[in-house]
Each structure stands twice: as C-alpha cells, then as structure tokens.
Write an enzyme that holds these catalytic residues in place. Structure first.
Site, mmCIF file in Angstrom:
data_model
loop_
_atom_site.group_PDB
_atom_site.id
_atom_site.type_symbol
_atom_site.label_atom_id
_atom_site.label_comp_id
_atom_site.label_asym_id
_atom_site.label_seq_id
_atom_site.Cartn_x
_atom_site.Cartn_y
_atom_site.Cartn_z
ATOM 1 N N CYS B 78 27.923 73.286 22.562
ATOM 2 C CA CYS B 78 28.987 72.289 22.752
ATOM 3 C C CYS B 78 29.706 72.013 21.426
ATOM 4 O O CYS B 78 30.324 72.916 20.878
ATOM 5 C CB CYS B 78 28.422 71.021 23.397
ATOM 6 N N HIS B 181 26.257 73.273 28.185
ATOM 7 C CA HIS B 181 24.927 72.850 27.725
ATOM 8 C C HIS B 181 23.845 73.641 28.460
ATOM 9 O O HIS B 181 23.507 73.277 29.595
ATOM 10 C CB HIS B 181 24.730 71.360 28.004
ATOM 11 N N GLU B 183 20.765 73.522 28.023
ATOM 12 C CA GLU B 183 19.608 72.636 28.248
ATOM 13 C C GLU B 183 19.854 71.663 29.392
ATOM 14 O O GLU B 183 18.966 70.910 29.768
ATOM 15 C CB GLU B 183 19.261 71.896 26.949
#
Lengths: 270, 201
Positions: B78, B181, B183
């Site tokens: 990001c 993202h 994650e």
C-alpha cells in the site's frame, strides 16, 4: 470485472461478547465474537465491523483483547467503533489489529477528531458513523428527503446510541465529515434499525449521492432482497447486517449468490 | 526459518502484516533496528498513513533499506509500495525512495466512482512474476487507497481497473510492491505472502 459491492456482518459487543437488540434496546447474548467473525469469513464476508457498546474500562480492555484475537485469526479488513473519542483510542485499536476506526457521538461533539485521525492515520482509516432519524418538522437549511409516499422530511443526527437528537442535518453532517477527512460513511437509520423491513432507502440514496466517499448502509435487513435494494436503490457501496447472520437466517454466501444472480458484482472466490 | 523484517516506522496496523507472514510460514519481526534488518532474509515495508509522514518516519532506516535491497527482496504494501516510487503527488510533491521508476498520482474524480477505492477488486496479471505463483488471473484482493502508482509496463506485474487502469503490483529488480493489502486479502493474500517468503528464502 470491477470493484465489488461489500457484505459486512456487524458484531455489537458488550464486555467482549456479541449482543444484538432491536431499535437499540433489548439485548440478547449471541456468542463469542471471534468465533462468529471466523464463521463469516468462511462464508465470504468482505469485512467485519465490531461495535463496542460498553462504556466501562473493563469493557474497553475486553474489546482490545477481542480485536487482537480477531486480527490473529482473520485476514480480512476489520473496523472497530464505539466509544472512540481521542486519537489515543484510535492508536490503541489500530495497534491491536483494526484497519479502520469508526467515530460517532465523539465526532459530532468534536468534529476536529475526524481531521486529527485522518491526518495521523490517513483518510481510509476513519469511518464516520452516523445514526439518523426522520424528522417531519421542516426547517431552514436542512436537506429535503422525499419519501416513497410523497411526503417530505429531513433526517436528524442522533447521538449517544440513538438517545439524543442534535438538530443537525444528517446529509450536511455526512458532507462535513467527508471534508474533514473521513474515508467512509456508516449510515444507520433509526427508522429501520432492528425492524427487518429493509434499509432506509430514501436517506441512504440521498447521502450516497451527496458524498464522494463510500457509504455503508446499515439497519433493517430482514430478507435477502433487502441487500439488493440497498445496493441498487440505495446506491450503497456496502451493506451491513447483524441479526440475520447471527441467528442463522441466511449466510453471507446465500446473499452473495443471490446478488450475483441479479447482476450485482460481488466477490465469490475466497 | 526465513526471517522477514517488518519496518516499524510509525503508526498503523502492522500486527496483521506480522500475523499474515507468520501464518504464511515466516519468522516475522517488527523492527527499526538496522542490524536486525540486515540479518533478515526479506523486508516488508508496510504502509498506512500519509506519504510525506511515512517518508519522514522512514528517514533513519533509508540507508539500511538501500543496502538491503541490493541483495535481498523488499515488499512494499500500500503506502509502502508507493514509497518505493520516485515521486508522490499526495498533498504536494514529495520525493520517494526511487527504487521503482514512476510517480504516485491521485485518482481523478469521476461520476459513479467513490474515492478512496475501497474494497475487493481483481488483479489482471501482466506477466509471470514469482510473487503471483499459483495465483489465478482476476483474483480478488482488498484495496483501500486514494493514490495509485503510475509506472511503465515493464515495472507492472499486475493491473487493476478503477477510474483508470493502474499498476496494482510493481517490481524492479529486488523491489516488489502491492497496492492492495495481501494481509487483508484472505487465502489469496496469504499465498502471495508465502510467495514473497519463498523469494526471500
């Protein structure tokens, strides 16, 4: 292929447990939040929102603990709201694993909180949650909303969990929150919340058309078509629901399959 | 075990990055210590917040990062990805790390499109980069950003369309970056982190 519409299960927490009531009252215990959130993840939830409704210190530390546990097990976006009144509160929740924080009463009382949060953590982190209630007594300076029956009203911001009217026009407040740096609006209509007759389409559509940031519709889902209406008629970017998921009336997957059949873009591969 | 250093340069949610890397099989350490960074197999530059603030916070670790990326892989996520580029136009003109040629631009307002670009959108894979080993074309991943990387096709390993087609993943030599993202992108995201760990190993 495009950005998909999001389905967001919401977990109302009290002292670290899930509760859900109707019209902001009458709470029932509905289980362990992390367990529930994991179930929603498996069903294809696009995000999860945790709203803390405890005001006590013990409740807050229970909340931090829940967020930590959720962030350890879930690899999808987590939003946390309830009782956040300082950037210190935001820091603690973001550090615990939240991706976004939602501010409601505290932002109405101190709008600068939105600016401060956006400057520190970025606009995308700050969700402005607005609880709105229909008001039929028109006055100057408010945004007129035309109801399906042709009557005209405006929507008033209410704070403290829906107990205190503020006299503030919800549409104006949404625009101000955007200007101050909120990255998203979470709009709950108190007219429809807990009633299961569908989202409040007039106010949702009005706010969605007036702001340039995403709007999450909240309050009122009773059946699967209500999600479709929220997206198509309410122009919401995301739809939030609680009890229909908690009490197993439908799964997130059911909703997504239905939406896909009706050509609403949703994420199906997970 | 492959050790990945997550650069701790300020605020934001880095706990999820750590947990994601751990779940994907790495030993993840959150650090701003130069020795610990240099002792790692890979570096993740996380990112939540504003560009200039991020660059300022990163200042002390810049030298270490430049030395590291000469030999071993770095993954920017990001804002972390945006910082890999040369220039950002977020709130003025700011200089980035310059590890990937290109510029960070803001989305232009367009009817029917909300900003930030927030939610799940798909990746069009533009090559066969090891970061996307086992990832199907058009896989959905989670985005939340108002600025995007404008870089040449040779540095673009995935593209996404929102308002305009933009580089949703970039690579130049040992520097990788994802605008989304991983994650926060469920199993697909974990697989991408696993791939990065394999690259670092």
């Amino acid at each position: 292929m495009a950005l998909t519409k999001r389905i967001i299960p919401c977990l109302d927490l009290k002292s670290g447990r899930v509760v859900k009531g109707t019209n902001f009252l009458g709470l029932r215990d509905a289980g362990d939040p992390v367990e529930l959130a994991c179930r929603y993840n498996d069903q294809g939830a696009d995000e999860v929102v945790f709203l803390d409704i405890t005001a006590s210190k013990e409740g807050r530390s229970a909340l931090i603990h829940v967020i930590e546990r959720a962030a350890d097990e879930l690899f999808l976006p987590l939003t946390v709201g309830g009782g956040i009144s300082t950037t210190g509160d935001m820091t603690a929740l973001l550090r615990a694993g939240a991706d976004k924080v939602s501010v409601n009463t505290s932002a109405v009382k101190n709008p600068g909180l939105i600016n401060e949060g956006a400057e520190m953590f970025g606009n995308q982190c700050i969700v402005a949650a607005i609880d709105a209630r229909r008001n039929d007594e028109m006055k100057d300076g408010v945004n007129e909303i035309v109801m399906p029956d042709g009557s005209v009203c405006w929507y008033e911001v209410v704070i403290y969990g829906g107990s205190k009217p503020t006299g503030i026009d919800a549409v104006s407040w949404a625009k101000e929150a955007e200007e101050r740096g909120a990255g998203e609006i979470l709009l709950t209509s108190m007219e429809t919340d807990g009633v299961k007759q569908g989202f409040d389409i007039p106010v949702t559509a009005k706010i969605a058309s007036e702001v340039g940031i995403p709007v999450i519709a909240s309050g009122g889902v009773g059946n699967i078509q209500h999600f479709y209406d929220g997206f198509v008629k309410g122009h919401a970017d995301a739809c939030l629901a609680a009890s229909v998921f908690h009490f197993g009336e439908m799964t997130v997957r059911d909703v997504k399959e239905y939406l896909l059949r009706r050509d609403v873009p949703v994420r199906m591969d997970w | 075990m492959t050790q990945v250093a997550i650069l701790d340069y300020g605020l934001g949610n880095i706990r999820s990055v750590k947990k994601g890397l751990e779940k994907a099989g790495a030993k993840a350490v959150i650090t701003s210590d130069c020795e610990e960074i240099m002792a790692s197999d890979g570096v993740v530059l996380p990112g939540v917040g504003a560009f200039s603030e991020g660059m300022e916070q990163l200042d002390d670790m810049k030298g270490t990062l430049f030395e590291f990326v000469e030999k071993r892989p770095v993954l920017g996520i990001c804002l972390g990805m945006q910082m890999l580029l040369e220039i950002s136009e977020e709130y003025g003109i700011h200089e980035g790390l310059g590890l990937v040629p290109g510029r960070v631009r803001g989305f232009e307002k367009k009817e029917g499109f909300k900003i930030p670009h927030m939610g799940w959108n798909n990746l069009t894979l533009t090559g066969s980069d090891p970061l996307f080993e086992g990832i199907k074309d058009q896989t959905y991943v989670y985005f939340v950003h108002s600025y995007y990387a404008d870089t040449a096709p040779e540095y673009t390993i995935a593209e996404t369309d929102y308002i305009c087609p933009f580089s949703s993943a970039v690579r130049n030599k040992n520097a990788w970056g994802t605008q989304f993202h991983p994650e926060k992108s469920g199993d697909a995201g974990l697989k991408i982190l696993e791939n990065f760990i394999a690259i670092a190993d």
